[in-house]
Design an enzyme around this catalytic site. Structure first.
Site, PDB file in Angstrom:
ATOM      1  N   ARG A 217       0.854  -1.188   0.000  1.00 38.15           N
ATOM      2  CA  ARG A 217       0.000   0.000   0.000  1.00 38.15           C
ATOM      3  C   ARG A 217       0.889   1.237   0.000  1.00 38.15           C
ATOM      4  NH1 ARG A 217      -3.435  -2.818  -1.467  1.00 38.15           N
ATOM      5  NH2 ARG A 217      -5.496  -3.233  -0.568  1.00 38.15           N
ATOM      6  N   GLU A 246      -4.160   7.446  -5.184  1.00 35.21           N
ATOM      7  CA  GLU A 246      -4.302   6.668  -6.417  1.00 35.21           C
ATOM      8  C   GLU A 246      -5.549   7.154  -7.142  1.00 35.21           C
ATOM      9  OE1 GLU A 246      -4.145   2.486  -5.580  1.00 35.21           O
ATOM     10  OE2 GLU A 246      -2.140   2.629  -4.729  1.00 35.21           O
ATOM     11  N   HIS A 265      -1.311   0.249  -9.677  1.00 35.57           N
ATOM     12  CA  HIS A 265      -1.927  -0.742  -8.777  1.00 35.57           C
ATOM     13  C   HIS A 265      -2.496  -1.942  -9.563  1.00 35.57           C
ATOM     14  CE1 HIS A 265      -3.846  -1.141  -4.524  1.00 35.57           C
ATOM     15  NE2 HIS A 265      -3.593  -2.335  -5.048  1.00 35.57           N
TER      16      HIS A 265
HETATM   17  O1  LIG Z   1      -5.593  -5.645  -1.621  1.00 38.08           O
HETATM   18  C1  LIG Z   1      -5.601  -6.186  -2.708  1.00 38.08           C
HETATM   19  O2  LIG Z   1      -6.377  -7.095  -2.991  1.00 38.08           O
HETATM   20  C2  LIG Z   1      -4.622  -5.780  -3.754  1.00 38.08           C
HETATM   21  O3  LIG Z   1      -4.033  -4.578  -3.469  1.00 38.08           O
HETATM   22  C3  LIG Z   1      -5.277  -5.793  -5.103  1.00 38.08           C
HETATM   23  O4  LIG Z   1      -4.288  -5.779  -6.054  1.00 38.08           O
END
Ligand SMILES: O=C(O)[C@H](O)CO
Length: 294
Positions: A217, A246, A265
């Site tokens: 993240r 984002e 992402h």
């Molecule tokens: O948390 C999640 O599922 C991921 O970041 C998706 O790519």
């Protein structure tokens, strides 16, 4: 599935969601939706199950969900392979400067063969550090091992011997992780404890030949400090699949750096994984409504 509607949604705004959620029994969400007290109040007392199509749950206010007795499902495991694969791709893209290289090839920068032109850093004989060892960290290490990595090290809130033994990884302190890693890959969840954990303190202890990779993240990284570390040569490069915010505005200073590769992402974005995530999220919702384990 029940006499009340539920919303299977992806592309509505938070304000639309707030309007439409009223009275639902169950809700599927994705990681861009903030599930907080305001949304839960808007949904009202019918809401029994929340199913997020993600392994990350930093967008959910777990305390508020618990307070209301709402069951929560998420989608671990099914995306591990996809995220690990993308992490390796991002690491190699960053360390071997592939984006710069294709740009040079396309834009006429490809002159005669030059000894040190576009040189990068290789995995063979390297030390790879994992910040937050879980399923994904193990899967990344398993994929990197055949590249002849010399040593895997990791840090976490406490040693995780069972997982670490799968990849023969040594538990080290955060400082040791920073100073020893040739490649440092972030695999921890975003929590109040890990917010901005990758900051100038960490970067200042890293080697100036090190590559920093984040597919967890964006919130775990202080992006101003990262910009400083990259632009001053404190570290060699960074590959990011996640940022704050984002999408990252195209005017963001990180986009000006040749040694920073930014992806939008996409770590879990393979057809098979997204299908598996959708199916698991839907099943979690159905099982949750039936009162079965999710
Ligand atoms: O948390 C999640 O599922 C991921 O970041 C998706 O790519």
């Amino acid at each position: 599935i029940c006499n009340r509607s539920f919303i299977l949604k992806s592309y509505i705004t938070q304000s639309e969601l707030l309007q439409k959620v009223k009275g639902v029994d169950a809700l599927v969400c994705v990681l861009t939706e903030k599930i907080d007290a305001e949304l839960l109040d808007a949904a009202g007392p019918n809401l029994k199950v929340l199913s997020t199509m993600s392994v990350g749950f930093d967008h959910l206010s777990l305390e508020e969900l618990k307070k209301r007795g709402i069951r929560v499902g998420y989608t671990p495991d099914v995306l591990t392979d996809s995220v690990a694969e993308l992490t390796v791709a991002l690491l190699l893209t960053t360390s071997r400067r592939l984006i710069e290289a294709t740009h040079e090839a396309k834009s006429g920068g490809w002159g005669t063969w030059r000894t040190l032109w576009l040189c990068g850093y290789e995995l063979a004989n390297s030390t790879v550090g994992i910040l937050g060892l879980g399923r994904i960290g193990v899967a990344i290490a398993e994929r990197l091992k055949p590249f002849k990595v010399k040593k895997f090290i990791y840090t976490d809130v406490a040693p995780r011997p069972e997982l670490a033994s799968l990849i023969d990884a040594e538990y080290v302190s955060m400082d040791e992780l920073a100073s020893q890693s040739d490649f440092l890959t972030v695999c921890c969840a975003l929590t109040p404890e890990t917010k901005d954990i990758c900051n100038k303190d960490l970067f200042s202890k890293m080697k100036n030949t090190s590559i920093f990779i984040n597919t967890s993240r964006g919130g775990v990284v202080d992006q101003e400090d990262l910009y400083e570390a990259l632009s001053s040569g404190q570290i060699a490069g960074a590959g990011l699949d996640v940022t704050v915010p984002e999408p990252l505005p195209t005017s963001h200073p990180l986009f000006t750096l040749n040694n920073c590769v930014i992806l939008p992402h996409i770590a879990s974005a393979s057809y098979s994984t997204r299908n598996a995530m959708s199916a698991l999220a839907a099943n979690n919702l159905l099982l949750g409504l039936k009162g079965q384990p999710i």
